[in-house]
Motif scaffolding. Structure first.
Motif, PDB file in Angstrom:
ATOM      1  N   ARG A  23       0.869  -1.170   0.000  1.00  0.00           N
ATOM      2  CA  ARG A  23       0.000   0.000   0.000  1.00  0.00           C
ATOM      3  C   ARG A  23       0.906   1.219   0.000  1.00  0.00           C
ATOM      4  O   ARG A  23       1.732   1.386   0.891  1.00  0.00           O
ATOM      5  CB  ARG A  23      -0.887   0.007   1.226  1.00  0.00           C
ATOM      6  CG  ARG A  23      -1.791   1.207   1.269  1.00  0.00           C
ATOM      7  CD  ARG A  23      -2.683   1.191   2.471  1.00  0.00           C
ATOM      8  NE  ARG A  23      -3.518   2.368   2.488  1.00  0.00           N
ATOM      9  CZ  ARG A  23      -4.413   2.610   3.399  1.00  0.00           C
ATOM     10  NH1 ARG A  23      -4.618   1.736   4.365  1.00  0.00           N
ATOM     11  NH2 ARG A  23      -5.119   3.705   3.351  1.00  0.00           N
ATOM     12  N   TYR A  24       0.731   2.063  -1.011  1.00  0.00           N
ATOM     13  CA  TYR A  24       1.555   3.249  -1.153  1.00  0.00           C
ATOM     14  C   TYR A  24       0.783   4.474  -0.709  1.00  0.00           C
ATOM     15  O   TYR A  24      -0.397   4.620  -1.033  1.00  0.00           O
ATOM     16  CB  TYR A  24       2.003   3.431  -2.608  1.00  0.00           C
ATOM     17  CG  TYR A  24       2.931   2.344  -3.072  1.00  0.00           C
ATOM     18  CD1 TYR A  24       4.281   2.407  -2.773  1.00  0.00           C
ATOM     19  CD2 TYR A  24       2.463   1.255  -3.783  1.00  0.00           C
ATOM     20  CE1 TYR A  24       5.141   1.401  -3.192  1.00  0.00           C
ATOM     21  CE2 TYR A  24       3.311   0.257  -4.200  1.00  0.00           C
ATOM     22  CZ  TYR A  24       4.645   0.333  -3.894  1.00  0.00           C
ATOM     23  OH  TYR A  24       5.489  -0.653  -4.302  1.00  0.00           O
ATOM     24  N   GLY A  25       1.447   5.360   0.004  1.00  0.00           N
ATOM     25  CA  GLY A  25       0.880   6.637   0.405  1.00  0.00           C
ATOM     26  C   GLY A  25       1.496   7.750  -0.420  1.00  0.00           C
ATOM     27  O   GLY A  25       2.389   7.512  -1.242  1.00  0.00           O
ATOM     28  N   LEU A  65      -4.705  -2.210  -9.228  1.00  0.00           N
ATOM     29  CA  LEU A  65      -4.804  -0.884  -8.648  1.00  0.00           C
ATOM     30  C   LEU A  65      -6.143  -0.788  -7.937  1.00  0.00           C
ATOM     31  O   LEU A  65      -7.189  -1.003  -8.550  1.00  0.00           O
ATOM     32  CB  LEU A  65      -4.692   0.173  -9.742  1.00  0.00           C
ATOM     33  CG  LEU A  65      -4.649   1.616  -9.301  1.00  0.00           C
ATOM     34  CD1 LEU A  65      -3.433   1.870  -8.424  1.00  0.00           C
ATOM     35  CD2 LEU A  65      -4.629   2.518 -10.515  1.00  0.00           C
ATOM     36  N   LEU A  66      -6.132  -0.468  -6.648  1.00  0.00           N
ATOM     37  CA  LEU A  66      -7.349  -0.486  -5.850  1.00  0.00           C
ATOM     38  C   LEU A  66      -7.870   0.901  -5.484  1.00  0.00           C
ATOM     39  O   LEU A  66      -8.749   1.008  -4.644  1.00  0.00           O
ATOM     40  CB  LEU A  66      -7.110  -1.289  -4.562  1.00  0.00           C
ATOM     41  CG  LEU A  66      -6.747  -2.752  -4.767  1.00  0.00           C
ATOM     42  CD1 LEU A  66      -6.400  -3.401  -3.435  1.00  0.00           C
ATOM     43  CD2 LEU A  66      -7.890  -3.502  -5.423  1.00  0.00           C
ATOM     44  N   THR A  67      -7.337   1.947  -6.079  1.00  0.00           N
ATOM     45  CA  THR A  67      -7.791   3.284  -5.736  1.00  0.00           C
ATOM     46  C   THR A  67      -8.204   4.027  -6.985  1.00  0.00           C
ATOM     47  O   THR A  67      -7.920   3.618  -8.100  1.00  0.00           O
ATOM     48  CB  THR A  67      -6.680   4.078  -5.027  1.00  0.00           C
ATOM     49  OG1 THR A  67      -5.536   4.098  -5.873  1.00  0.00           O
ATOM     50  CG2 THR A  67      -6.323   3.468  -3.697  1.00  0.00           C
ATOM     51  N   GLU A  68      -8.872   5.146  -6.798  1.00  0.00           N
ATOM     52  CA  GLU A  68      -9.267   5.975  -7.928  1.00  0.00           C
ATOM     53  C   GLU A  68      -9.288   7.428  -7.468  1.00  0.00           C
ATOM     54  O   GLU A  68      -9.156   7.719  -6.286  1.00  0.00           O
ATOM     55  CB  GLU A  68     -10.633   5.565  -8.462  1.00  0.00           C
ATOM     56  CG  GLU A  68     -11.733   5.633  -7.425  1.00  0.00           C
ATOM     57  CD  GLU A  68     -13.046   5.126  -7.961  1.00  0.00           C
ATOM     58  OE1 GLU A  68     -13.974   5.938  -7.995  1.00  0.00           O
ATOM     59  OE2 GLU A  68     -13.139   3.958  -8.336  1.00  0.00           O
ATOM     60  N   TYR A  70      -7.105   9.992  -8.338  1.00  0.00           N
ATOM     61  CA  TYR A  70      -5.773  10.461  -7.969  1.00  0.00           C
ATOM     62  C   TYR A  70      -5.036  10.917  -9.218  1.00  0.00           C
ATOM     63  O   TYR A  70      -5.441  10.638 -10.336  1.00  0.00           O
ATOM     64  CB  TYR A  70      -4.969   9.353  -7.285  1.00  0.00           C
ATOM     65  CG  TYR A  70      -4.746   8.178  -8.200  1.00  0.00           C
ATOM     66  CD1 TYR A  70      -3.628   8.112  -9.012  1.00  0.00           C
ATOM     67  CD2 TYR A  70      -5.679   7.154  -8.287  1.00  0.00           C
ATOM     68  CE1 TYR A  70      -3.438   7.063  -9.875  1.00  0.00           C
ATOM     69  CE2 TYR A  70      -5.497   6.090  -9.152  1.00  0.00           C
ATOM     70  CZ  TYR A  70      -4.375   6.056  -9.937  1.00  0.00           C
ATOM     71  OH  TYR A  70      -4.193   5.018 -10.790  1.00  0.00           O
TER      72      TYR A  70
END
Length: 79
Positions: A23-25, A65-68, A70
């Protein structure tokens, strides 16, 4: 299992013990690298046993990829 391709004529047998989730911040990154065909590993007495089977190599990379919503964070495949 039926969704995984044969690799070099061999069926997928499982996940390598070195399989990781990250998990990247903001500001985090993964340096350029090469994914390789690593020997099959497994855990023995709480330790990773290298080349535990003698006949298996990790040959697939799975990226999801689990985010959107961005900007940035792209993956570049180097030649």
């Amino acid at each position: 299992r039926h969704l995984l391709p044969d690799v070099a004529g061999c069926p997928a047998l499982g996940l390598n013990a070195k399989f990781r989730c990250y998990r990247y911040g903001p500001g985090d990154y993964f340096r350029p690298h090469t994914d390789g065909a690593w020997p099959g590993t497994r855990m023995r007495d709480g330790e990773v046993a290298q080349d535990a089977y003698g006949d298996r190599l990790s040959q697939l990379t799975f990226l999801i990829l689990l985010t959107e919503g961005y900007e940035g964070g792209e993956t570049r495949f180097l030649d």
